[in-house]
Write a protein that holds these residues in place. Structure first.
Motif, PDB file in Angstrom:
ATOM      1  N   ASP A  92      -1.695   2.078  21.662  1.00  0.00           N
ATOM      2  CA  ASP A  92      -0.286   2.433  21.569  1.00  0.00           C
ATOM      3  C   ASP A  92       0.570   1.167  21.507  1.00  0.00           C
ATOM      4  OD1 ASP A  92      -0.150   1.404  24.156  1.00  0.00           O
ATOM      5  OD2 ASP A  92       0.020   3.365  25.123  1.00  0.00           O
ATOM      6  N   PHE A 100      -7.201  11.050  21.623  1.00  0.00           N
ATOM      7  CA  PHE A 100      -7.868  12.290  22.026  1.00  0.00           C
ATOM      8  C   PHE A 100      -9.283  12.019  22.520  1.00  0.00           C
ATOM      9  CE2 PHE A 100     -10.629  15.883  20.817  1.00  0.00           C
ATOM     10  CZ  PHE A 100     -10.081  16.878  21.627  1.00  0.00           C
ATOM     11  N   ASP A 103      -9.457  10.100  25.829  1.00  0.00           N
ATOM     12  CA  ASP A 103      -9.224  10.918  27.015  1.00  0.00           C
ATOM     13  C   ASP A 103     -10.372  11.888  27.279  1.00  0.00           C
ATOM     14  OD1 ASP A 103      -6.896   9.639  27.585  1.00  0.00           O
ATOM     15  OD2 ASP A 103      -5.557  11.232  26.902  1.00  0.00           O
ATOM     16  N   SER A 234      -1.782  12.582  11.511  1.00  0.00           N
ATOM     17  CA  SER A 234      -1.316  11.537  12.420  1.00  0.00           C
ATOM     18  C   SER A 234      -0.665  10.398  11.649  1.00  0.00           C
ATOM     19  CB  SER A 234      -2.488  11.004  13.246  1.00  0.00           C
ATOM     20  OG  SER A 234      -2.086   9.929  14.075  1.00  0.00           O
ATOM     21  N   LYS A 283      -7.912  21.728  29.729  1.00  0.00           N
ATOM     22  CA  LYS A 283      -7.651  20.312  29.496  1.00  0.00           C
ATOM     23  C   LYS A 283      -7.886  19.928  28.031  1.00  0.00           C
ATOM     24  CE  LYS A 283      -6.687  16.092  30.803  1.00  0.00           C
ATOM     25  NZ  LYS A 283      -5.313  15.734  31.238  1.00  0.00           N
ATOM     26  N   GLU A 286      -5.003  21.114  25.973  1.00  0.00           N
ATOM     27  CA  GLU A 286      -3.822  20.302  26.285  1.00  0.00           C
ATOM     28  C   GLU A 286      -3.873  18.966  25.567  1.00  0.00           C
ATOM     29  OE1 GLU A 286      -2.260  17.855  30.190  1.00  0.00           O
ATOM     30  OE2 GLU A 286      -3.131  19.838  30.504  1.00  0.00           O
ATOM     31  N   LEU A 287      -5.037  18.309  25.578  1.00  0.00           N
ATOM     32  CA  LEU A 287      -5.183  17.026  24.897  1.00  0.00           C
ATOM     33  C   LEU A 287      -5.032  17.190  23.384  1.00  0.00           C
ATOM     34  CD1 LEU A 287      -8.189  15.463  26.861  1.00  0.00           C
ATOM     35  CD2 LEU A 287      -5.792  14.761  26.961  1.00  0.00           C
ATOM     36  N   SER A 288      -5.568  18.276  22.842  1.00  0.00           N
ATOM     37  CA  SER A 288      -5.460  18.520  21.412  1.00  0.00           C
ATOM     38  C   SER A 288      -4.001  18.692  20.993  1.00  0.00           C
ATOM     39  CB  SER A 288      -6.262  19.763  21.027  1.00  0.00           C
ATOM     40  OG  SER A 288      -6.195  20.002  19.643  1.00  0.00           O
ATOM     41  N   GLU A 289      -3.250  19.468  21.756  1.00  0.00           N
ATOM     42  CA  GLU A 289      -1.828  19.661  21.463  1.00  0.00           C
ATOM     43  C   GLU A 289      -1.078  18.334  21.560  1.00  0.00           C
ATOM     44  OE1 GLU A 289      -0.244  22.173  20.361  1.00  0.00           O
ATOM     45  OE2 GLU A 289      -1.547  23.897  20.701  1.00  0.00           O
ATOM     46  N   GLN A 290      -1.463  17.520  22.542  1.00  0.00           N
ATOM     47  CA  GLN A 290      -0.781  16.235  22.747  1.00  0.00           C
ATOM     48  C   GLN A 290      -0.991  15.291  21.568  1.00  0.00           C
ATOM     49  OE1 GLN A 290      -2.001  14.174  26.336  1.00  0.00           O
ATOM     50  NE2 GLN A 290      -1.226  12.201  25.603  1.00  0.00           N
ATOM     51  N   TYR A 291      -2.231  15.189  21.090  1.00  0.00           N
ATOM     52  CA  TYR A 291      -2.541  14.193  20.067  1.00  0.00           C
ATOM     53  C   TYR A 291      -2.513  14.732  18.634  1.00  0.00           C
ATOM     54  CZ  TYR A 291      -3.885  10.923  23.732  1.00  0.00           C
ATOM     55  OH  TYR A 291      -3.870  10.066  24.817  1.00  0.00           O
ATOM     56  N   ASP A 295      -4.017  23.102  18.500  1.00  0.00           N
ATOM     57  CA  ASP A 295      -5.269  23.231  19.244  1.00  0.00           C
ATOM     58  C   ASP A 295      -6.440  23.347  18.277  1.00  0.00           C
ATOM     59  OD1 ASP A 295      -7.279  23.600  21.045  1.00  0.00           O
ATOM     60  OD2 ASP A 295      -6.510  25.451  21.905  1.00  0.00           O
TER      61      ASP A 295
END
Length: 300
Positions: A92, A100, A103, A234, A283, A286-291, A295
């Motif tokens: 970052d 993803f 994490d 991305s 979890k 959640e990580l999939s939605e974040q990155y 989903d």
């Protein structure tokens, strides 16, 4: 040292069991299992009860040390990843390794009760690092292939992603995967996406990142590039004005898996348990939605 001692004890019990009566052999086997269980408990009190049970029920009859023993005794899980493949594994703005897959790997280490230690390398070097024992696993959108299956066992899938075909915005010649025949495609030469492009008749031009693919597209040095839809999404989220377009997506999906060197059944079982726990707790989603912004961990 503990693994060597355990191997010696188990070997001695196995030899003494040969030629004994059924009742005596059963006693010897029970003794071997007790020694194995005690050694595992001493190696790491922080490992969950589920991981210990999996270790006991799938222990190899030869008594040889499993990679799980090595990881627990060391106290770290060494993970190979690229660090240049957004949004799976990248740095970052502060320079921290995130993504993803990063994490997900941290979640596996946390489940095992050990620290996550990352070793970054180019894609072509990651499997060589695992072969030489410099890393324990590779977590970097690894897909199954028959060639890899000769050397590695694989975890259960934890993503389901479509492939996508990208070209320059001005390109009107390529509208499907079949149109790749005789065209030049920017690809990592050993990736599954590279093999797929080649299967459609494309000539491959070696690259290491999506940004390099786009640079070659815009300069006209290649005609197309094929990759995961999540990787292109991305890139475009950060570079919305890039003069490129997606012209086709695969009907089927490909899955990310964690490769494990063959002969480490207990370690593989523990990795699967960690993925199951992350899936059941929400979890992974959640990580999939974040990155990814969606989903991709469910096989819809």
């Amino acid at each position: 040292m503990m693994g060597l001692l355990l191997a010696g004890v188990l070997a001695a019990v196995s030899l003494s069991a040969c030629g004994q009566s059924g009742e005596e052999a059963q006693t010897a086997q029970t003794t071997a299992e007790s020694v194995s269980e005690a050694a595992e408990n001493e190696a790491s009190e922080s490992v969950s009860e589920e991981t210990e049970n999996a270790s006991q029920t799938t222990a190899s009859d030869s008594g040889e040390e499993d990679l799980l023993d090595t990881v627990l005794e060391r106290g770290t899980l060494i993970i190979g990843t690229e660090g240049t493949y957004s949004p799976n594994s990248y740095h970052d703005e502060s320079g921290e390794l995130v993504g993803f897959d990063v994490d997900v790997a941290r979640g596996i280490a946390e489940y095992l009760g050990v620290e996550a230690q990352f070793m970054e390398a180019e894609w072509d070097s990651l499997f060589a690092a695992m072969d030489s024992g410099r890393v324990d696993i590779v977590v970097n959108e690894v897909e199954y292939s028959d060639e890899r299956a000769e050397k590695y066992d694989f975890s259960e899938p934890y993503t389901y992603v479509h492939g996508a075909l990208m070209v320059a915005e001005s390109n009107t010649d390529i509208n499907s995967f079949e149109d790749l025949a005789g065209k030049r495609a920017a690809q990592n030469l050993t990736s599954s996406w590279g093999r797929m492009a080649e299967s459609y008749g494309a000539e491959l031009v070696s690259v290491d990142s999506v940004s390099q693919c786009v640079e070659l597209l815009l300069s006209g040095r290649v005609d197309a590039t094929l990759n995961a839809e999540t990787a292109f999404s991305s890139y475009l989220s950060v570079n919305p004005d890039a003069a490129v377009k997606i012209v086709a997506e695969t009907d089927s999906t490909t899955s990310s898996l964690v490769p494990v060197p063959k002969g480490n059944e207990r370690f593989l079982a523990a990795v699967n348990e960690a993925l199951d726990e992350m899936r059941e707790s929400g979890k992974l989603s959640e990580l999939s939605e974040q990155y990814f912004g969606s989903d991709v961990t469910q096989n819809d």
